[in-house]
Design an enzyme around this catalytic site. Structure first.
Site, PDB file in Angstrom:
ATOM      1  N   ASN A 205       0.863  -1.176   0.000  1.00 43.49           N
ATOM      2  CA  ASN A 205       0.000   0.000   0.000  1.00 43.49           C
ATOM      3  C   ASN A 205       0.903   1.231   0.000  1.00 43.49           C
ATOM      4  OD1 ASN A 205       0.885   0.323   2.669  1.00 43.49           O
ATOM      5  ND2 ASN A 205      -0.926  -0.681   3.519  1.00 43.49           N
ATOM      6  N   GLU A 208       3.525   1.481   2.818  1.00 43.30           N
ATOM      7  CA  GLU A 208       4.571   0.472   2.627  1.00 43.30           C
ATOM      8  C   GLU A 208       5.500   0.864   1.481  1.00 43.30           C
ATOM      9  OE1 GLU A 208       1.674  -3.108   4.277  1.00 43.30           O
ATOM     10  OE2 GLU A 208       2.004  -2.857   2.120  1.00 43.30           O
ATOM     11  N   ASP A 276      -6.572  -8.179   1.788  1.00 43.52           N
ATOM     12  CA  ASP A 276      -6.696  -9.627   1.593  1.00 43.52           C
ATOM     13  C   ASP A 276      -7.578  -9.930   0.387  1.00 43.52           C
ATOM     14  OD1 ASP A 276      -5.212  -9.941   3.924  1.00 43.52           O
ATOM     15  OD2 ASP A 276      -6.975 -10.226   5.188  1.00 43.52           O
TER      16      ASP A 276
END
Length: 328
Positions: A205, A208, A276
């Site tokens: 993301n 990150e 996820d």
């Protein structure tokens, strides 16, 4: 979205291997109406509790909800939460190939949600339990052997790293060999993405990506520079950056960049576990022979659906198909 609308129809014939941290999402619900005399804290009267598949187990649950076949490799304790995760995997149709051993505690996130009689339950506290540090060497080797064995006959591999110590060097070496042999290997790592170089697709993301780049990503120029640098550093074929309300950015090894706007206009209800759903949909689409671009666009639609649901949730293939039809 005519080409995308046909893609989920092939999901039922595809098999995905999930490798990573299997987490028990433990929810405790209660009611509160007063402050304790012992300390300035709310008193919660217990009402109910439930356990959901979390972490990598939620990725596997999303693959299954999308009608794909899925097996999951990770580590589980011989404790109550480990037993509950095994039961939930069986109930969900997930083939579980977990290693276990004495002294291993199942990764568990206990959330206490409470509120007044007529109010929505709000999360008050989260308590995390689980393995501290990496697994013992014997278990790491057993896990690597299990990954190699379970990868036989699958169409794609998803790596879900939540920092629970399951994905050591032994497993990463196996994953690199699979990617080098042509198997699509997609990785989502919360804290240590840089250690997963040489795989097919990495999915950070924006925070990150900033951590990888070592500087803030505030403008489109920042994004393009950070994405290109991360793609080179990770030596992957594609980099999928999830950007919340700004959609996604897909970088490929040929220099291509695709900025994908967020799907739909509804505000997110709960972003828990949205990553996820995105990585599960993306990997399953690659398993069905989709291009990186089509896989990313399909994952973008699935992500927009799951954030409309509270808590840890999945998106079904029928929900995805209906959304694709309505978006034409």
């Amino acid at each position: 979205m005519p080409s995308l609308s046909r893609l989920p129809l092939a999901f039922a014939r595809r098999k995905v291997l999930l490798v990573g941290d299997l987490v028990a999402d433990h929810y405790i619900y209660g009611q509160t109406d007063r402050v304790s005399r012992e300390a300035p804290v709310l008193i919660v009267r217990y009402e109910s509790a439930e356990v959901k598949l979390g972490g990598g187990a939620n990725v596997a649950a999303n693959v299954r909800a999308l009608s794909g076949q899925v097996s999951a490799v990770g580590a589980l304790g011989q404790d109550e939460m480990g037993k509950e995760l095994r039961r939930l995997c069986t109930e969900s149709g997930i083939q579980l190939d977990a290693v276990s051993g004495r002294g291993i505690e199942t990764e568990t996130k206990t959330r206490i949600l409470a509120g007044g009689v007529s109010t929505t339950r709000q999360q008050m506290l989260r308590l995390d339990r689980g393995q501290r540090g990496s697994l013992p060497p014997k278990m790491r080797r057993a896990l690597a052997r299990q990954v190699e064995s379970s990868a036989q006959g699958v169409d794609a591999v998803v790596v879900s790293d939540y920092g629970a110590g399951v994905l050591g060097d032994e497993v990463r070496d196996v994953l690199r060999r699979l990617a080098a042999a042509g198997m699509p290997v997609c990785v989502d790592s919360r804290y240590d993405l840089s250690s997963f170089s040489g795989l097919t697709v990495c999915k950070p993301n924006e925070p990150e990506l900033e951590a990888l780049a070592g500087h803030p990503v505030r403008t489109q120029e920042d994004l393009l520079a950070a994405g290109a640098a991360a793609l080179k550093r990770l030596a992957c074929r594609a980099l999928l950056v999830t950007r919340g309300r700004h959609g996604m950015a897909l970088f490929d090894a040929d220099g291509g960049v695709d900025l994908i706007p967020v799907h739909g206009a509804k505000a997110a209800v709960d972003v828990t576990g949205a990553g996820d759903t995105v990585i599960a949909t993306f990997a399953l689409a690659l398993a069905a022979k989709a291009s990186f671009g089509d896989a990313a666009r399909l994952a973008n639609v699935a992500g927009s659906l799951v954030v409309q649901k509270p808590g840890t949730a999945t998106v079904s293939r029928d929900e995805l198909l209906e959304e694709l039809r309505s978006a034409r």
